[in-house]
Design a protein around this motif. Structure first.
Motif, PDB file in Angstrom:
ATOM      1  N   VAL A 281       1.307   4.443  -2.605  1.00 32.97           N
ATOM      2  CA  VAL A 281       1.311   5.847  -2.218  1.00 32.97           C
ATOM      3  C   VAL A 281       2.540   6.551  -2.775  1.00 32.97           C
ATOM      4  CG1 VAL A 281       1.433   7.433  -0.286  1.00 32.97           C
ATOM      5  CG2 VAL A 281      -0.019   5.416  -0.144  1.00 32.97           C
TER       6      VAL A 281
ATOM      7  N   ALA B 186     -31.941   5.450   0.615  1.00 28.41           N
ATOM      8  CA  ALA B 186     -31.470   6.653  -0.065  1.00 28.41           C
ATOM      9  C   ALA B 186     -31.551   6.402  -1.554  1.00 28.41           C
ATOM     10  CB  ALA B 186     -30.038   6.970   0.344  1.00 28.41           C
TER      11      ALA B 186
ATOM     12  N   ARG C 105     -24.539  15.116  -9.739  1.00 29.75           N
ATOM     13  CA  ARG C 105     -25.723  15.802  -9.203  1.00 29.75           C
ATOM     14  C   ARG C 105     -26.475  16.577 -10.262  1.00 29.75           C
ATOM     15  NH1 ARG C 105     -22.361  16.358  -4.710  1.00 29.75           N
ATOM     16  NH2 ARG C 105     -22.832  14.714  -3.240  1.00 29.75           N
TER      17      ARG C 105
ATOM     18  N   ARG D 239     -19.615  21.747  -4.792  1.00 27.95           N
ATOM     19  CA  ARG D 239     -18.676  21.107  -3.896  1.00 27.95           C
ATOM     20  C   ARG D 239     -19.301  20.716  -2.554  1.00 27.95           C
ATOM     21  NH1 ARG D 239     -13.269  20.773  -1.954  1.00 27.95           N
ATOM     22  NH2 ARG D 239     -13.669  21.613   0.092  1.00 27.95           N
ATOM     23  N   ASP D 240     -19.954  21.659  -1.947  1.00 34.44           N
ATOM     24  CA  ASP D 240     -20.443  21.423  -0.593  1.00 34.44           C
ATOM     25  C   ASP D 240     -21.902  20.993  -0.562  1.00 34.44           C
ATOM     26  OD1 ASP D 240     -18.525  21.440   1.270  1.00 34.44           O
ATOM     27  OD2 ASP D 240     -18.491  23.609   1.549  1.00 34.44           O
TER      28      ASP D 240
ATOM     29  N   LEU E 221     -25.301   4.064   2.857  1.00 32.03           N
ATOM     30  CA  LEU E 221     -25.129   4.974   3.975  1.00 32.03           C
ATOM     31  C   LEU E 221     -26.443   5.252   4.686  1.00 32.03           C
ATOM     32  CD1 LEU E 221     -22.605   7.579   2.558  1.00 32.03           C
ATOM     33  CD2 LEU E 221     -22.201   5.371   3.593  1.00 32.03           C
TER      34      LEU E 221
ATOM     35  N   ARG F 130     -27.059  13.649  -0.192  1.00 27.53           N
ATOM     36  CA  ARG F 130     -26.212  13.423   0.978  1.00 27.53           C
ATOM     37  C   ARG F 130     -25.639  12.021   1.040  1.00 27.53           C
ATOM     38  NH1 ARG F 130     -29.497  16.870   4.510  1.00 27.53           N
ATOM     39  NH2 ARG F 130     -30.794  15.083   4.969  1.00 27.53           N
ATOM     40  N   LYS F 131     -26.322  11.066   0.450  1.00 22.33           N
ATOM     41  CA  LYS F 131     -25.942   9.683   0.728  1.00 22.33           C
ATOM     42  C   LYS F 131     -25.436   8.879  -0.451  1.00 22.33           C
ATOM     43  CE  LYS F 131     -27.000  10.025   5.024  1.00 22.33           C
ATOM     44  NZ  LYS F 131     -25.948  10.062   6.038  1.00 22.33           N
ATOM     45  N   VAL F 132     -25.543   9.399  -1.631  1.00 21.01           N
ATOM     46  CA  VAL F 132     -25.079   8.622  -2.783  1.00 21.01           C
ATOM     47  C   VAL F 132     -24.201   9.504  -3.646  1.00 21.01           C
ATOM     48  CG1 VAL F 132     -25.780   7.144  -4.691  1.00 21.01           C
ATOM     49  CG2 VAL F 132     -27.302   7.422  -2.753  1.00 21.01           C
ATOM     50  N   ARG F 133     -23.153   8.910  -4.208  1.00 18.60           N
ATOM     51  CA  ARG F 133     -22.306   9.699  -5.093  1.00 18.60           C
ATOM     52  C   ARG F 133     -22.709   9.436  -6.531  1.00 18.60           C
ATOM     53  NH1 ARG F 133     -15.909   9.072  -5.894  1.00 18.60           N
ATOM     54  NH2 ARG F 133     -16.585   7.078  -6.700  1.00 18.60           N
ATOM     55  N   PHE F 134     -23.114  10.461  -7.188  1.00 18.90           N
ATOM     56  CA  PHE F 134     -23.465  10.371  -8.607  1.00 18.90           C
ATOM     57  C   PHE F 134     -23.438  11.801  -9.119  1.00 18.90           C
ATOM     58  CE2 PHE F 134     -27.735  12.182  -8.541  1.00 18.90           C
ATOM     59  CZ  PHE F 134     -27.941  12.239  -7.183  1.00 18.90           C
TER      60      PHE F 134
ATOM     61  N   VAL G 230       0.840  -1.192   0.000  1.00 23.52           N
ATOM     62  CA  VAL G 230       0.000   0.000   0.000  1.00 23.52           C
ATOM     63  C   VAL G 230       0.876   1.243   0.000  1.00 23.52           C
ATOM     64  CG1 VAL G 230      -1.796   1.245   1.212  1.00 23.52           C
ATOM     65  CG2 VAL G 230      -1.792  -1.253   1.216  1.00 23.52           C
TER      66      VAL G 230
ATOM     67  N   ILE H 296     -18.600  12.029  -1.350  1.00 27.71           N
ATOM     68  CA  ILE H 296     -19.849  12.777  -1.298  1.00 27.71           C
ATOM     69  C   ILE H 296     -19.610  14.124  -0.642  1.00 27.71           C
ATOM     70  CG2 ILE H 296     -22.169  12.815  -0.309  1.00 27.71           C
ATOM     71  CD1 ILE H 296     -22.096   9.736  -0.508  1.00 27.71           C
ATOM     72  N   VAL H 297     -18.814  14.099   0.422  1.00 28.10           N
ATOM     73  CA  VAL H 297     -18.505  15.327   1.147  1.00 28.10           C
ATOM     74  C   VAL H 297     -17.040  15.659   0.903  1.00 28.10           C
ATOM     75  CG1 VAL H 297     -18.277  16.349   3.422  1.00 28.10           C
ATOM     76  CG2 VAL H 297     -20.228  14.890   2.917  1.00 28.10           C
ATOM     77  N   PRO H 298     -16.755  16.861   0.419  1.00 28.34           N
ATOM     78  CA  PRO H 298     -15.359  17.214   0.173  1.00 28.34           C
ATOM     79  C   PRO H 298     -14.635  17.543   1.471  1.00 28.34           C
ATOM     80  CG  PRO H 298     -16.790  19.046  -0.368  1.00 28.34           C
ATOM     81  CD  PRO H 298     -17.688  17.931   0.057  1.00 28.34           C
TER      82      PRO H 298
ATOM     83  N   LEU I 283     -27.846   4.749 -10.082  1.00 33.07           N
ATOM     84  CA  LEU I 283     -27.236   5.764  -9.223  1.00 33.07           C
ATOM     85  C   LEU I 283     -25.797   5.394  -8.885  1.00 33.07           C
ATOM     86  CD1 LEU I 283     -30.099   6.651  -6.765  1.00 33.07           C
ATOM     87  CD2 LEU I 283     -28.896   8.216  -8.265  1.00 33.07           C
TER      88      LEU I 283
ATOM     89  N   THR J 245     -22.161   2.536  -2.052  1.00 33.25           N
ATOM     90  CA  THR J 245     -22.362   2.996  -0.682  1.00 33.25           C
ATOM     91  C   THR J 245     -23.723   2.538  -0.178  1.00 33.25           C
ATOM     92  OG1 THR J 245     -23.257   5.041  -1.547  1.00 33.25           O
ATOM     93  CG2 THR J 245     -20.953   5.046  -0.948  1.00 33.25           C
TER      94      THR J 245
ATOM     95  N   ALA K 130     -16.345   8.226   0.206  1.00 32.14           N
ATOM     96  CA  ALA K 130     -17.180   8.020  -0.974  1.00 32.14           C
ATOM     97  C   ALA K 130     -17.117   9.207  -1.916  1.00 32.14           C
ATOM     98  CB  ALA K 130     -18.624   7.768  -0.555  1.00 32.14           C
TER      99      ALA K 130
ATOM    100  N   ALA L 172     -23.506  18.263  -0.455  1.00 32.76           N
ATOM    101  CA  ALA L 172     -23.925  17.220   0.480  1.00 32.76           C
ATOM    102  C   ALA L 172     -24.092  17.777   1.889  1.00 32.76           C
ATOM    103  CB  ALA L 172     -22.920  16.080   0.485  1.00 32.76           C
ATOM    104  N   VAL L 173     -23.428  18.894   2.164  1.00 38.30           N
ATOM    105  CA  VAL L 173     -23.491  19.453   3.511  1.00 38.30           C
ATOM    106  C   VAL L 173     -24.616  20.470   3.640  1.00 38.30           C
ATOM    107  CG1 VAL L 173     -22.137  20.588   5.283  1.00 38.30           C
ATOM    108  CG2 VAL L 173     -21.015  19.129   3.619  1.00 38.30           C
TER     109      VAL L 173
ATOM    110  N   GLU M  66       3.021   9.701  -5.238  1.00 39.99           N
ATOM    111  CA  GLU M  66       3.698  10.919  -4.792  1.00 39.99           C
ATOM    112  C   GLU M  66       4.872  11.282  -5.693  1.00 39.99           C
ATOM    113  OE1 GLU M  66       2.500  10.692  -0.078  1.00 39.99           O
ATOM    114  OE2 GLU M  66       4.505  10.090  -0.713  1.00 39.99           O
TER     115      GLU M  66
ATOM    116  N   ARG N 245     -22.620   8.891 -20.942  1.00 41.04           N
ATOM    117  CA  ARG N 245     -22.092   7.998 -19.941  1.00 41.04           C
ATOM    118  C   ARG N 245     -23.154   7.694 -18.884  1.00 41.04           C
ATOM    119  NH1 ARG N 245     -17.342   9.486 -16.292  1.00 41.04           N
ATOM    120  NH2 ARG N 245     -17.429   7.718 -14.893  1.00 41.04           N
ATOM    121  N   TYR N 246     -23.897   8.683 -18.513  1.00 41.82           N
ATOM    122  CA  TYR N 246     -24.879   8.467 -17.455  1.00 41.82           C
ATOM    123  C   TYR N 246     -26.294   8.399 -18.016  1.00 41.82           C
ATOM    124  CZ  TYR N 246     -21.089   9.351 -14.276  1.00 41.82           C
ATOM    125  OH  TYR N 246     -19.907   9.263 -13.596  1.00 41.82           O
TER     126      TYR N 246
END
Lengths: 308, 395
Positions: free
Chosen positions: A28, B93, A146, A302-303, B89, A140-144, A24, B71-73, B111, B87, B69, A305-306, A32, A53-54
């Motif tokens: 890295v 979802a 947006r 960027r933010d 989570l 918030r919970k899935v990455r795809f 591992v 999702i949050v930077p 998704l 995921t 994941a 999900a928050v 680097e 693609r999507y």
């Protein structure tokens, strides 16, 4: 033949010489030192490869939106026709019977053609603005990507827009006898209009996620915007424009929706091709809105999900 | 891989900025309460590794997963996650509530970036695994949370992910399905999937993970083997001094253990002991009214609740408060967490129901030896002719 232990010994020696603990760490170090370059996410994917693609995700999202929209209503998609039809009736009554300012043959049809363009534009923006926030659990919970959320919302409106066009088109052709080769221009006009709507949808959705007043502000702005758009009268017939050319130009070119309304009306209602300037404007407005909307979205996502 | 990951969240009652605020304050942000969810977390998970993420509520477990994941930077640092990431989570979802379970398989697969044919090939397996039967064709809004889990997990576990990130959701499932999930996770790991699992269930972690990372207040408090990790986690959860109520109250409230301490050789209270150390369990028993034939008992259970030891003694007549001690010369327990439960009762009270006070005893892990009891054995390895060539003491 190489034995497993031989390989292990060699690996151990390589790691030892590099002063590394395990493989591992080796990975890295490879990153680097630049031995291996991570695949960079292009800052600005072209929209087409992205969509291709999507494609499947996008299709699924649109289906989900459609299902949520029309569940449990008897008329379903037809409700979208009711709204412009009621508006058409009301304006036809006011402008051609009561005020008698509109001296246009087949005035209700004239109104209807403009109205469906406006309804598509305004409904798509109003639906797209809160879309990221209402789909918070997804964001918030899935990455795809947006972008798929506001894009699918706008696409649902496109579907209803096309249904309405399909309903209005034969009526217009029969009533106005407007069948003309220029009708073929309807396709690129609708594409450009969708690009405009999509770009603005992306922008208002991501803006609303950051600033929650965007949706109410948009709702308030759309009403005066509607009256400034030449829907119930052509620009040159609008009150006060006759003597002041600059005002007419401003109303026609300063409002990105106006040329679209004019162009669709030219093709459907008048049976003639829009002017070259119009077509150029539509292409530029569509492409410009889409590029700017995407750039803004990428910048501000960027933010997400928050904050949603 | 997380490298020096730092993430703080602004915590405010009203969640987002408004235009008015922006206009009034010229875009400057008001001083906001911040929560440092992750502080300089370094975590490298190799391919095919299974890592259990444990920690108290709010320790940063879910944030870690969300950052991994992508999702949050991160505020600073790097988060990288290679391959296809699936995921799990949050329950449900990305489900369309008006979609049937079957349609949601496609939506959820999409998704996670899978194509129609990839998903189509797995639908039958997913439906079979979920055991949802005819419910699969009903809209998911009629599902119970357990059914949500069944569907969600079945989808996630059957997509060919390179990396699976699973937050604490398995707890919703019934026991047989939980077992099935864990078995499936092991299968996926055998197929080379990397796994990061957040769970409060030590047995789940123990079954699938080879490595445990303990998070505390956004930092990595421990990173290593499973037994030691879980022990460290339980130390963090540690009970308050003097033990706490065990939830198994005495029958009549006549007799109470009012104090419980674990003392070391010097007589000072401690929670953590080394194997073979001297330990004294001291308790104070108070009788609300004079009792003649009082029995005190002590029980030691391991982290899974298995009994390791039990003993009782006649105390005699108690009027007021008496102190009872149980002295262990050399603690014959291996690394891990144990519950020491004590109680007092009249002799004829039903046994086992009146251990009303419990304290957590943690034993530091030793490098060799697994299990519960420290047998103090010694290994010898001998050549038949040359005699003993090597020897070593085992824990």
């Amino acid at each position: 033949m190489l034995g497993e232990n031989t390989i292990k010994t060699h690996v151990a020696h390589v790691l030892g010489k590099l002063g590394l603990r395990d493989r591992v760490q080796a990975v890295v170090v490879a990153y680097e030192t630049g031995l291996v370059a991570p695949e960079p996410r292009p800052p600005f994917d072209a929209i087409l490869p992205c969509v291709l693609r999507y494609r499947f995700l996008f299709e699924q999202m649109v289906r989900r939106e459609l299902r949520q929209k029309y569940k449990g209503s008897a008329l379903g998609v037809l409700w979208y026709l009711v709204n412009p039809l009621v508006l058409m009736g009301a304006y036809a009554l006011v402008f051609s019977v009561l005020l008698r300012v509109a001296d246009i043959p087949d005035y209700p049809l004239f109104l209807l053609v403009g109205l469906i363009v406006w309804v598509f534009f305004s409904q798509a923006l109003l639906a797209a603005a809160p879309s990221l926030v209402t789909n918070a659990s997804l964001v918030r919970k899935v990455r795809f990507p947006r972008e798929a959320i506001p894009a699918s919302v706008a696409t649902v409106q496109l579907v209803t827009f096309i249904v309405m066009l399909a309903l209005v088109l034969p009526v217009a052709l029969i009533v106005r006898d407007s069948l003309d080769p220029a009708l073929a221009l309807l396709v690129p006009i609708v594409v450009a209009l969708f690009a405009l709507v999509l770009g603005l949808s992306l922008a208002v959705a991501v803006l609303h996620a950051h600033f929650r007043d965007v949706e109410p502000v948009l709702g308030a702005a759309l009403l005066p915007w509607f009256f400034l758009t030449p829907i119930f009268l052509p620009v040159e017939d609008m009150p006060g424009v006759g003597s002041r050319r600059w005002l007419g130009d401003l109303l026609e070119w300063g409002n990105p929706v106006a040329p679209f309304v004019s162009a669709v009306r030219d093709v459907l209602f008048a049976g003639q091709a829009p002017s070259g300037a119009h077509l150029l404007y539509l292409a530029a407005a569509g492409a410009g809105a889409l590029v700017l909307g995407l750039l803004l979205f990428r910048r501000m996502e960027r933010d997400l999900a928050v904050i949603v | 891989m997380l490298d020096g990951a730092t993430r703080s969240f602004h915590v405010r009652r009203d969640r987002s900025r408004t235009l008015k605020e922006l206009a009034v304050r010229g875009g400057r942000r008001r001083a906001q309460a911040t929560v440092n969810a992750l502080r300089d977390v370094n975590l490298r998970v190799g391919p095919g590794e299974a890592v259990g993420l444990v920690g108290r509520n709010g320790a940063g477990k879910s944030s870690t997963l969300a950052c991994l994941a992508g999702i949050v930077p991160l505020d600073s640092g790097r988060a990288e996650c290679g391959g296809r990431v699936v995921t799990l989570l949050e329950l449900g979802a990305g489900f369309g509530t008006d979609f049937s379970g079957r349609e949601n398989i496609y939506l959820n697969g999409a998704l996670h970036g899978f194509e129609r044919d990839e998903i189509e090939a797995r639908v039958a397996d997913i439906v079979a695994f979920s055991e949802l039967g005819e419910f699969i064709d009903l809209p998911v809004r009629v599902y119970s949370s357990g059914m949500y889990l069944r569907l969600g997990f079945s989808i996630a576990a059957h997509l060919d992910a390179d990396v699976m990130l699973i937050d604490e959701i398995l707890a919703v499932g019934d026991e047989s399905f939980q077992r099935k999930c864990l078995a499936r996770i092991s299968e996926r790991m055998a197929a080379g999937t990397t796994m990061v699992l957040v769970s409060h269930d030590p047995s789940a972690i123990e079954r699938v993970c080879r490595r445990v990372v303990v998070l505390d207040a956004g930092r990595v408090a421990f990173d290593g083997g499973v037994a030691e990790g879980l022990a460290a986690h339980h130390r963090l959860l540690g009970t308050v001094e003097g033990g706490s109520r065990s939830g198994r109250p005495g029958p009549g409230g006549q007799l109470d253990v009012v104090e419980l301490d674990l003392l070391d050789a010097l007589g000072s209270p401690r929670r953590v002991f080394r194997p073979q150390e001297a330990v004294q369990v001291r308790m104070a028993i108070r009788a609300a009214s004079p009792a003649d034939r009082v029995v005190a008992a002590l029980e030691v259970r391991d982290g899974r609740g298995e009994m390791c030891f039990r003993s009782d003694t006649a105390v005699g007549a108690v009027d007021g408060t008496v102190e009872v001690s149980f002295a262990v010369e050399a603690l014959a327990l291996l690394g891990g967490d144990y519950d020491v439960a004590v109680g007092a009762a009249e002799q004829d009270a039903p046994a086992g129901t009146w251990l009303d006070r419990v304290a957590r005893l943690s034993v530091t892990p030793v490098s060799d030896g697994e299990g519960v009891a420290d047998l103090r054995g010694a290994w010898t390895v001998g050549d038949r002719e040359a005699g003993v060539v090597a020897g070593g003491r085992s824990a």
